[in-house]
Design a protein around this motif. Structure first.
Motif, PDB file in Angstrom:
ATOM      1  N   ARG A  30       0.960  -1.200   0.043  1.00 36.43           N
ATOM      2  CA  ARG A  30       0.132  -0.015   0.095  1.00 36.43           C
ATOM      3  C   ARG A  30       0.841   1.270   0.081  1.00 36.43           C
ATOM      4  NH1 ARG A  30      -5.336  -0.580   0.753  1.00 36.43           N
ATOM      5  NH2 ARG A  30      -6.131  -2.312   1.705  1.00 36.43           N
ATOM      6  N   ARG A  31       1.737   1.429   0.851  1.00 36.99           N
ATOM      7  CA  ARG A  31       2.935   2.420   0.870  1.00 36.99           C
ATOM      8  C   ARG A  31       3.517   2.723  -0.350  1.00 36.99           C
ATOM      9  NH1 ARG A  31       3.508   1.110   6.179  1.00 36.99           N
ATOM     10  NH2 ARG A  31       5.119  -0.552   5.658  1.00 36.99           N
ATOM     11  N   LEU A  32       4.052   1.397  -0.892  1.00 37.99           N
ATOM     12  CA  LEU A  32       4.758   1.682  -2.256  1.00 37.99           C
ATOM     13  C   LEU A  32       3.732   2.126  -3.330  1.00 37.99           C
ATOM     14  CD1 LEU A  32       6.955   0.864  -4.444  1.00 37.99           C
ATOM     15  CD2 LEU A  32       6.282  -1.434  -4.584  1.00 37.99           C
ATOM     16  N   VAL A  33       2.583   1.647  -3.395  1.00 40.74           N
ATOM     17  CA  VAL A  33       1.675   2.193  -4.377  1.00 40.74           C
ATOM     18  C   VAL A  33       1.435   3.712  -4.368  1.00 40.74           C
ATOM     19  CG1 VAL A  33      -0.940   1.836  -5.469  1.00 40.74           C
ATOM     20  CG2 VAL A  33       0.517  -0.107  -5.126  1.00 40.74           C
ATOM     21  N   ALA A  34       1.199   4.070  -3.144  1.00 42.05           N
ATOM     22  CA  ALA A  34       0.699   5.517  -2.678  1.00 42.05           C
ATOM     23  C   ALA A  34       2.090   6.405  -3.189  1.00 42.05           C
ATOM     24  CB  ALA A  34       0.517   5.566  -1.167  1.00 42.05           C
ATOM     25  N   ASP A  35       3.197   5.799  -2.999  1.00 46.33           N
ATOM     26  CA  ASP A  35       4.355   6.574  -3.148  1.00 46.33           C
ATOM     27  C   ASP A  35       4.718   6.500  -4.871  1.00 46.33           C
ATOM     28  OD1 ASP A  35       5.146   7.031  -0.761  1.00 46.33           O
ATOM     29  OD2 ASP A  35       6.705   5.436  -0.487  1.00 46.33           O
ATOM     30  N   ALA A  50       7.045  -0.569 -10.902  1.00 44.99           N
ATOM     31  CA  ALA A  50       7.618  -0.595  -9.723  1.00 44.99           C
ATOM     32  C   ALA A  50       9.129  -0.656  -9.931  1.00 44.99           C
ATOM     33  CB  ALA A  50       6.959  -1.570  -8.929  1.00 44.99           C
ATOM     34  N   PRO A  51       9.719  -1.351 -11.011  1.00 46.32           N
ATOM     35  CA  PRO A  51      11.156  -1.554 -10.929  1.00 46.32           C
ATOM     36  C   PRO A  51      11.660  -0.064 -11.298  1.00 46.32           C
ATOM     37  CG  PRO A  51      10.201  -3.299 -12.435  1.00 46.32           C
ATOM     38  CD  PRO A  51       8.930  -2.261 -11.977  1.00 46.32           C
ATOM     39  N   LEU A  57       8.885  -5.642  -8.499  1.00 46.54           N
ATOM     40  CA  LEU A  57       7.903  -6.273  -8.282  1.00 46.54           C
ATOM     41  C   LEU A  57       6.762  -5.705  -9.165  1.00 46.54           C
ATOM     42  CD1 LEU A  57       7.309  -5.270  -4.571  1.00 46.54           C
ATOM     43  CD2 LEU A  57       7.384  -7.571  -5.128  1.00 46.54           C
ATOM     44  N   ARG A  58       5.807  -6.559  -9.823  1.00 42.81           N
ATOM     45  CA  ARG A  58       4.906  -6.466 -10.945  1.00 42.81           C
ATOM     46  C   ARG A  58       3.690  -5.645 -10.350  1.00 42.81           C
ATOM     47  NH1 ARG A  58       7.031  -9.889 -14.494  1.00 42.81           N
ATOM     48  NH2 ARG A  58       5.478  -9.729 -15.963  1.00 42.81           N
ATOM     49  N   ILE A  59       3.902  -4.387 -10.467  1.00 43.42           N
ATOM     50  CA  ILE A  59       2.986  -3.301 -10.052  1.00 43.42           C
ATOM     51  C   ILE A  59       3.019  -2.221 -11.114  1.00 43.42           C
ATOM     52  CG2 ILE A  59       2.103  -1.571  -8.381  1.00 43.42           C
ATOM     53  CD1 ILE A  59       3.468  -2.995  -6.454  1.00 43.42           C
TER      54      ILE A  59
END
Ligand code: NI
Length: 180
Positions: A30-35, A50-51, A57-59
């Motif tokens: 969640r933090r990663l997506v928000a950032d 994300a890379p 990670l596959r986002i």
């Protein structure tokens, strides 16, 4: 939330195949997506994987847009563990840039229409179809999850330009070729 530093071409994370996420509802994800959202806004980009923020990670984030002009007002879709498949065989050339490759723009062939499947931030299944610019953004971003940069998709490196020279490049290099 924080604006993250974007890895630039030459950084090994951009050439790696990213790992599946599985459960996107954990605090870390969640933090990663928000950032990533904040980073995409700050960079005024059309998409972000994300890379590119050094997380293998596959986002991916992709703005579901038809036109570049209004693109930055459209909030991005968040796709976790996405699959993107072509719909039909039609391909078209289009101009791309990348936040990890500052200043360069190049002509890249992409499928005109694609289908995507993924889970969203809540872990719910999402799917849809995309065409044109949105389809291009999805193909560009999913390539990042497989360690592929748009330069590696270019069949002809003569169709590469720095941004400052884009107008001249389009008028004097691309236009005459497309009239042939
Ligand atoms: Ni990119």
């Amino acid at each position: 939330m924080a604006v993250l530093d974007i890895a630039k071409i030459g950084h090994p994370v951009l050439l790696r195949r990213a790992e599946p996420v599985g459960d996107p509802t954990t605090g870390d994800i969640r933090r990663l997506v928000a950032d990533m959202r904040e980073t995409l806004e700050e960079a005024r980009g059309l998409g972000l994987a994300a890379p590119q923020v050094r997380e293998s990670l596959r986002i991916l984030l992709a703005r579901p847009v038809g036109k570049r002009e209004t693109a930055r007002q459209v909030p991005p879709l968040v796709l976790v563990d996405p699959v993107v498949e072509p719909l039909g065989e039609e391909m078209e050339m289009g101009l791309e840039g990348c936040l990890s490759i500052p200043s360069l723009r190049g002509l890249v062939p992409r499928y005109r229409r694609v289908r995507y499947r993924a889970v969203d931030e809540q872990g719910e299944a999402v799917e849809g179809e995309a065409e044109g610019l949105f389809a291009r953004i999805l193909q560009h971003e999913i390539d990042h999850l497989d360690g592929i940069l748009f330069l590696m998709r270019m069949p002809d490196l003569r169709y590469l330009s720095v941004e400052e020279q884009l107008e001249r490049f389009l008028a004097e290099v691309v236009a005459p070729e497309s009239r042939k």
